[in-house]
Motif scaffolding. Structure first.
Motif, PDB file in Angstrom:
ATOM      1  N   VAL A 123      33.133  28.812  71.914  1.00 56.63           N
ATOM      2  CA  VAL A 123      33.942  28.209  70.846  1.00 56.63           C
ATOM      3  C   VAL A 123      35.175  29.070  70.619  1.00 56.63           C
ATOM      4  CG1 VAL A 123      34.000  27.489  68.423  1.00 56.63           C
ATOM      5  CG2 VAL A 123      31.850  27.322  69.716  1.00 56.63           C
ATOM      6  N   THR A 132      31.544  27.130  63.176  1.00 58.22           N
ATOM      7  CA  THR A 132      31.147  26.213  64.242  1.00 58.22           C
ATOM      8  C   THR A 132      30.176  26.879  65.203  1.00 58.22           C
ATOM      9  OG1 THR A 132      33.285  25.082  64.069  1.00 58.22           O
ATOM     10  CG2 THR A 132      32.017  24.707  66.076  1.00 58.22           C
ATOM     11  N   VAL A 190      34.384  24.420  73.146  1.00 58.75           N
ATOM     12  CA  VAL A 190      34.907  23.814  71.926  1.00 58.75           C
ATOM     13  C   VAL A 190      36.226  24.494  71.567  1.00 58.75           C
ATOM     14  CG1 VAL A 190      34.474  23.293  69.491  1.00 58.75           C
ATOM     15  CG2 VAL A 190      32.547  23.401  71.093  1.00 58.75           C
ATOM     16  N   THR A 192      38.596  24.256  68.358  1.00 61.76           N
ATOM     17  CA  THR A 192      38.658  23.629  67.032  1.00 61.76           C
ATOM     18  C   THR A 192      40.078  23.192  66.689  1.00 61.76           C
ATOM     19  OG1 THR A 192      38.933  25.796  65.965  1.00 61.76           O
ATOM     20  CG2 THR A 192      36.674  24.937  66.187  1.00 61.76           C
ATOM     21  N   GLU A 225      33.716  19.258  77.096  1.00 62.69           N
ATOM     22  CA  GLU A 225      34.799  19.816  76.299  1.00 62.69           C
ATOM     23  C   GLU A 225      34.888  19.061  74.978  1.00 62.69           C
ATOM     24  OE1 GLU A 225      35.591  19.906  80.663  1.00 62.69           O
ATOM     25  OE2 GLU A 225      35.564  18.213  79.257  1.00 62.69           O
ATOM     26  N   VAL A 226      34.923  19.807  73.881  1.00 58.12           N
ATOM     27  CA  VAL A 226      35.043  19.230  72.544  1.00 58.12           C
ATOM     28  C   VAL A 226      36.377  19.696  71.963  1.00 58.12           C
ATOM     29  CG1 VAL A 226      34.026  19.057  70.245  1.00 58.12           C
ATOM     30  CG2 VAL A 226      32.538  19.311  72.249  1.00 58.12           C
ATOM     31  N   ALA A 296      32.375  19.193  64.924  1.00 61.53           N
ATOM     32  CA  ALA A 296      32.625  19.881  66.193  1.00 61.53           C
ATOM     33  C   ALA A 296      31.328  20.415  66.793  1.00 61.53           C
ATOM     34  CB  ALA A 296      33.617  21.024  65.977  1.00 61.53           C
ATOM     35  N   ALA A 300      29.292  19.206  70.246  1.00 58.59           N
ATOM     36  CA  ALA A 300      29.014  20.156  71.327  1.00 58.59           C
ATOM     37  C   ALA A 300      27.582  20.041  71.835  1.00 58.59           C
ATOM     38  CB  ALA A 300      29.289  21.583  70.846  1.00 58.59           C
TER      39      ALA A 300
END
Length: 465
Positions: A123, A132, A190, A192, A225-226, A296, A300
């Motif tokens: 992340v 997250t 991730v 953000t 992928e987030v 998020a 994930a």
């Protein structure tokens, strides 16, 4: 010794290895590397071995070579491996000269990525990383997986390697300082958001963005992928994605990712199916930005853990220290510690978490980021502003130059110390008021990090009579 530890041993045995600085993780690794047969040199700005305090005894016991003082980077020459600390700027000439000469420049996190036998979830982002990352780790734990949590979140990962099994999962928070030199990416990544930050460290905004992109660039399919949909920069990272890319968004519906629906349900849309999984009213975390962090994290792990695990954590988790953390109610006034507010965007998120005007303590070390975006939020959400540190005058200037300042009734005061700031805020407060420390600045002018700053604030507040 398991296979991965054996491979690490083969890398360092008999090699000349330089460590830049003796932080917590390096102290652990120096001892391990000496035990694995490396010839270690410690490169540090300190001028003598005695300046290391209690660690000096360990340095002598291990027989470590030292390159200290003003020219400590001279110790980079002739090394086989250099372990960089995240705070050391990657593009400094002595380090780049060492790379050109054939030295392997790496870091504790990079070595963990090289040898970790289990799946890695990473992340990054300017805001929301720690919450997250913590939520993701708790989702896996609720599903019965053994989790190794670390990276920028505090714990060094490489010393955990002997305890990592292939069926485990590593959940890693990654800063731009760590990512800038990384050439491996996690299986699940991730991002953000990306907003101006650390511009005292990076040469420009593009270098900062490119560092963040490294979490995606080296992924190997199958991967996930987030990305934050509401941020222009993260939205622009889609071409970097090599696997199953999904969004998270609080403000829009999407057919590809996690979103907050108009009826207050958190939902996940994937492969043509929309699944509501948690009601906003059941979430314990304060602030709309934490809804985004929850979205998020859920995006994930979707498909990796049961929905019940997400629901259990989402409805019970109350937050991480220093993030809109309730400290105390005294004389009807509630005090909050939001020391994680090291940038304007973080502080804005904190201010928006309250439905009344607050008394804000802000200011600190100057990272050369703009404060103009903070000004309208302060005017809208703050009734008394107490400023301290190097950025205090910059924040005041931005607020006072805003066209709505004159009619706002906002009062501004300046404090010399945290103790003074708390006293000024308390004197301005009435029963029912909220006092929040959310500095919109780093802490390095007065404190080694935001955690120490937050704990001092809490100590001062808890000692008030």
């Amino acid at each position: 010794m398991q296979k991965e530890q054996q491979q690490l041993a083969e890398l360092v045995k008999g090699k000349k290895v330089a460590f830049i600085g003796a932080g917590v993780s390096h102290k652990t690794l120096i001892e391990e590397f000496v035990g694995l047969g490396a010839h270690v040199t410690l490169c540090d700005k300190k001028n003598s071995v005695d300046d290391f305090g209690s660690y000096a005894e360990t340095i002598r016991r291990l027989g470590i070579d030292l390159s200290l003082g003003e020219h400590y980077m001279d110790g980079f020459r002739g090394q086989d491996i250099i372990l960089r600390t995240p705070g050391f700027e990657y593009y400094q000439k002595p380090l780049q000269d060492a790379i050109a000469a054939g030295t392997l420049v790496t870091s504790e996190v990079e070595l963990f990525f090289d040898y970790c036998p289990c799946e890695i979830v990473g992340v990054t982002g300017s805001d929301g990383k720690t919450t997250t990352t913590t939520l993701i780790s708790k989702f896996y734990e609720a599903a019965g997986r053994k989790v190794h949590l670390g990276g920028n979140i505090g714990a060094a990962l490489l010393p955990m390697l002997p305890d990592v099994a292939p069926e485990d999962v590593a959940v890693v928070e990654l800063s731009s300082f760590q990512l800038i030199s990384m050439r491996k990416s996690p299986k699940i990544a991730v991002v953000t958001n990306v907003t101006p930050n650390h511009l005292d460290h990076h040469k420009d905004m593009q270098e900062y963005i490119d560092a963040k992109r490294n979490i995606l660039l080296h992924q190997v399919p199958p991967c996930r992928e987030v990305l934050g949909y509401e941020n222009d920069i993260t939205r622009s990272m889609v071409p970097d994605c090599k696997g199953k890319q999904v969004w998270f968004t609080r403000l829009h519906d999407t057919d590809n990712g996690a979103f907050l629906r108009g009826d207050g349900m958190l939902c996940m849309a994937e492969d043509g199916v929309v699944t509501p999984f948690l009601a906003q009213k059941d979430i314990k975390l304060r602030g709309l930005h934490n809804i985004e962090n929850l979205l998020a994290a859920a995006a994930a792990v979707w498909g990796e853990v049961p929905i019940e695990a997400i629901q259990k954590v989402g409805s019970t988790f109350t937050g991480v220290e220093h993030r809109i953390e309730p400290v105390r109610v005294l004389d009807g006034v509630t005090y909050y510690n939001d020391s994680i507010g090291t940038s304007p965007t973080r502080t804005i998120a904190g201010l928006r978490s309250f439905d009344q005007k607050v008394i804000l303590i802000a200011g600190g070390y100057d990272k050369h980021i703009p404060y103009e975006p903070l000004a309208p939020e302060v005017i809208a959400h703050v009734k008394n502003l107490v400023l301290m540190g190097a950025t205090g005058p910059r924040i005041e200037k931005a607020v006072c130059e805003h066209p709505d300042f004159a009619a706002s009734g906002l009062t501004i005061q300046h404090a010399d110390t945290m103790q003074h700031a708390v006293e000024l805020a308390r004197a301005a407060a009435q029963p029912g008021d909220i006092i929040i420390l959310s500095p919109a600045s780093a802490s390095f002018d007065l404190y080694p990090n935001f955690e120490v700053r937050g704990r001092e604030f809490k100590k001062i507040v808890n000692e008030l009579k």
